[in-house]
Write a protein that holds these residues in place. Structure first.
Motif, short mmCIF file in Angstrom:
data_model
loop_
_atom_site.label_atom_id
_atom_site.label_comp_id
_atom_site.label_asym_id
_atom_site.label_seq_id
_atom_site.Cartn_x
_atom_site.Cartn_y
_atom_site.Cartn_z
N GLN A 35 0.81 -1.22 0.00
CA GLN A 35 0.00 0.00 0.00
C GLN A 35 0.84 1.27 0.00
N SER A 90 -2.78 0.79 -6.24
CA SER A 90 -2.44 2.20 -6.36
C SER A 90 -2.29 2.83 -4.98
N ASP A 92 -2.86 6.43 -2.63
CA ASP A 92 -3.64 7.67 -2.59
C ASP A 92 -3.37 8.38 -1.28
N ARG A 93 -2.61 9.43 -1.36
CA ARG A 93 -2.32 10.23 -0.15
C ARG A 93 -2.72 11.66 -0.42
N VAL B 167 -7.72 -1.46 5.39
CA VAL B 167 -8.08 -0.20 4.73
C VAL B 167 -6.87 0.71 4.75
N ASP B 168 -6.64 1.42 3.66
CA ASP B 168 -5.47 2.27 3.52
C ASP B 168 -5.94 3.72 3.43
N THR B 169 -5.91 4.42 4.57
CA THR B 169 -6.39 5.81 4.54
C THR B 169 -5.71 6.61 5.63
N CYS B 170 -6.11 7.85 5.78
CA CYS B 170 -5.61 8.70 6.84
C CYS B 170 -6.79 9.55 7.33
N ASN B 173 -8.96 11.82 5.23
CA ASN B 173 -9.84 11.27 4.19
C ASN B 173 -11.03 10.50 4.75
N ALA B 293 -7.07 0.01 -3.93
CA ALA B 293 -7.14 1.17 -4.83
C ALA B 293 -7.79 2.33 -4.10
N PRO B 294 -7.06 2.89 -3.12
CA PRO B 294 -7.67 3.95 -2.30
C PRO B 294 -8.05 5.19 -3.10
N ASP B 295 -7.53 5.33 -4.31
CA ASP B 295 -7.90 6.49 -5.12
C ASP B 295 -9.16 6.25 -5.93
N LEU B 318 -12.56 8.06 1.99
CA LEU B 318 -12.67 8.67 0.67
C LEU B 318 -11.34 8.78 -0.05
N PRO B 319 -11.36 8.67 -1.37
CA PRO B 319 -10.19 9.08 -2.15
C PRO B 319 -9.90 10.55 -1.87
N SER B 320 -8.62 10.93 -1.86
CA SER B 320 -8.25 12.33 -1.58
C SER B 320 -9.03 13.29 -2.46
#
Lengths: 461, 461
Positions: A35, A90, A92-93, B167-170, B173, B293-295, B318-320
């Motif tokens: 990731q 992909s 996404d930051r 889950v890949d987020t911050c 988002n 695919a966090p975007d 959410l995607p950025s």
């Protein structure tokens, strides 16, 4: 245990804690590596045997990890070829927010509007009410519940609003909402069309809630100008009759009748924002407009001023003709307001704690109002103060020749927060120069300090 | 003390309690009489002197009452003429709802879907968490707060979702919402355009949330048909990859990749409804699609299944590129989810009580699943059962020649609640005949009883 891969796989540092489940750790670290881009799309993974050896784990564990990550889509493998990082991965930051400018020193006194005293929020009462609900509510109350609002709360609100606001409704015509803002949005979307709004007033808020254009209609010492409203062509208007926001004017009796007559004539609707009518000092509160014409007035209320904004609890009292449509809109919006919070509010009403809190706050705000008036009278006698019949804000009319923006800027330099009327005018016209002095969340001590620090700025030069 | 007016005023019965404040009583009763039509518009009121005599009160009290009701618009008076009921008054009562048909006798066993065990809702934990918040939160937490959600909750969710759902987020988002429904509505309104939806699936829910048309896309044993999705022309799709609702199918690895590739190709978005992934039995849960695919993926979650629907707490990851727009929509919708509830959820996560509750429920649901499978195996061996890898519902495939509607009707006569797949199909096609057997809120005893009562209906005839 740091491990560096080489040769058959990418360089990857892994730290394993041998006292915790190992498979989960390996899986998590591989996933994170993918990731975050440390393992890039399409990259070849080490064989399960090689990785097992590196990590001093059984090959079975690594095979399970790979299988899981493959099921999740992070890895791909074809019969007879190496396992690879999937190419669909992909990253996404978000762009990091710019660093904040150095913070301003804290204010010595601040006069914002629209916020009650947060330090006196009924913490213990709320915790008690929630505990009572959790202890006594039927199991079924933990389900989704009625999107219109808990029937018990709608009954209690009907009785309460009749008693204190002369509201004329029944539980079938009440919808419980997430605060005033949600109620306004649901109602305006159901009504549609251009929305007239008081000027000065909550122009921005209403415009956002309506999701379209608003038509500003001037407010004078009698309240909204109904002639100008009729000329505007709008068939929906949002008003604050009991204590106009922000001028503090009470809608005059003749205007009340004219407003209702206007609605009847054009088949229009009046949205009544009854935001702070619980706090009236010199006489009893003016009853709601809704009680006069329940078929033409939508009454919106909230506990944001009486208890705390954090609770996000409000209600809409609807004409029968609109109830079904607004309930449907509420169901689509969020399937209803949190049930336990609604039942906790019922508990506060029924136990008398709601009224007791209000009485306490009314006494406190009345004392602050007196402190404010006497400080201004003593230190800035040329400033006229109006709008103090109810609520917790006042209008200070600045003398001729004194500019609103100058006073605000100079006060800020002395670490006092003041706010001008111009921001509530549709045109942002800086004249007449007026300040909106809120004291809901401003202690008596702060009021004295603040007025002392700025009194000379407010006076005729 | 009943009083009848006559002569100079309308007939009106008033009851006064001499031990309570009298002015408020008179005012309230006059207001009610006007609102309910007992005093009609335009009617002449008795003189203050006459009414005071009748009621044995001072004339001053009655004058104050009249002045108040005049300020509120209920009465009008002109100099030198009698006070009258205002002519703008109106009455608004909803048409009473038709009486309910005689209630059906209670069910002996019910298999509804989508509801967790309400009897095991964590009442004590919730009351404790709210009390902790009320005891320790800063005063400022009682204000409106961040419309995006309490920063602390967004941080905690980010870590929790990474740990259990990959889950890949911050926190920047994540948006905290009033349950899944609100999150879905906000996201679909920001994305716009036609929305593709799994068929069978939550067609109705998604259509309402989108406020527009939806395009059904078939689901097979591998999950959603991505080829059909691409052919549909939609650029937004709502899916349930971890445990398809309601078929229970897990989206196959190749389909996961194909779905992400589709989104990239058409610049589209995937809305992932991760509704019951916490409850997985045979192996660890399939990680979220969002992590891949966090975007391109919007992840929606809720505590409705893990804690209770009544809490109305959920989130959108959410995607950025979309975060700002969804946060703005949330602010307009309701200025944010109740702050104290959000902080209570933080407290449950941080104290480990959330995980503990989940572990307890997982064990319980797993036991129910075993009871269901063994009852069906023993009593209706010709029924195939699928979709049981996770969650708390199963699909029972009825043998050829057995009609869904017949089984449901016959079961209802035996006081067992069964629900068919046809209602989840866009066409309501009754074939293949399948039942969606929920057991989230159905005890082991009820499951045994219910299956015992209907087993013969499910079997090949």
């Amino acid at each position: 245990m740091p491990v560096e891969w080489s040769g058959s796989g990418p360089q990857l540092l892994m730290e394993l804690d041998r006292s915790a489940p190992l498979r989960a750790q390996v899986e998590e670290q591989l996933r994170t590596a993918i990731q975050t881009g440390r393992l890039v799309a399409g990259e070849r993974m080490p064989s399960t045997r090689a990785l097992a050896t590196y990590l001093r784990l059984s090959r079975g564990v690594i095979q399970e990890c790979y299988a899981q990550l493959q099921a999740e889509g992070y890895l791909t493998s074809r019969a007879g070829s190496a396992t690879r990082v999937a190419t669909t991965i992909s990253i996404d930051r978000p762009t990091p927010a710019p660093l904040l400018a150095a913070e301003a020193p804290p204010l010595l006194a601040d006069f914002p509007s629209g916020v009650p005293d947060l330090g006196l929020a009924p913490r213990a009462d709320w915790a008690w009410a929630v505990r009572e609900v959790c202890r006594t509510a039927a199991d079924a109350e933990f389900d989704y519940g009625d999107a219109q609002g808990a029937p018990r709360l709608r009954e209690v609100l009907t009785g309460y609003l009749r008693r204190v606001r002369a509201v004329d409704t029944c539980a079938a015509n009440v919808v419980v909402c997430g605060g005033f803002q949600q109620g306004l949005g649901l109602v305006l979307r159901v009504l549609g069309g251009p929305v007239a709004v008081e000027d000065p007033g909550s122009v921005g808020n209403v415009t956002r809630a309506a999701g379209g254009a608003t038509v500003p209609v001037p407010v004078d010492e009698q309240g909204i100008d109904v002639g100008a409203l009729a000329a505007s062509g709008a068939r929906v208007v949002v008003v604050t009759p009991a204590h106009q926001w922000p001028t503090g004017v009470v809608l005059a009796p003749a205007r009340r009748h004219a407003l209702v007559a206007w609605a009847r004539e054009c088949d229009g609707y009046i949205v009544e924002d009854d935001y702070d009518a619980e706090f009236r000092y010199d006489r009893e509160p003016v009853g709601s407009l809704q009680g006069l014409a329940p078929d033409r007035v939508i009454g919106l209320g909230t506990v944001s001023k009486s208890l705390a904004p954090a609770l996000r609890l409000g209600w809409a009292v609807l004409p029968s003709a609109l109830a079904t449509a607004v309930v449907a809109a509420k169901a689509v919006a969020d399937r209803g307001t949190p049930q336990l919070d609604q039942l906790a509010l019922v508990t506060l009403f029924e136990s008398g704690r709601y009224d007791r809190h209000l009485r306490r706050m009314r006494t406190e705000y009345a004392a602050r109002r007196d402190v404010l008036v006497s400080a201004l009278t003593r230190l800035a006698p040329s400033v006229r103060v109006t709008g103090l019949a109810a609520g917790f804000h006042a209008i200070a009319h600045l003398p001729a020749g004194v500019a609103e923006a100058d006073v605000i800027a100079a006060a800020r330099e002395r670490r006092v927060g003041l706010y001008g009327m111009s921001t509530y005018r549709s045109t942002h016209d800086p004249s007449p120069a007026q300040l909106v002095l809120g004291f809901g969340n401003t202690s008596q001590h702060e009021i004295r300090t603040g007025i002392g620090l700025v009194a000379d700025l407010l006076s005729r030069r």
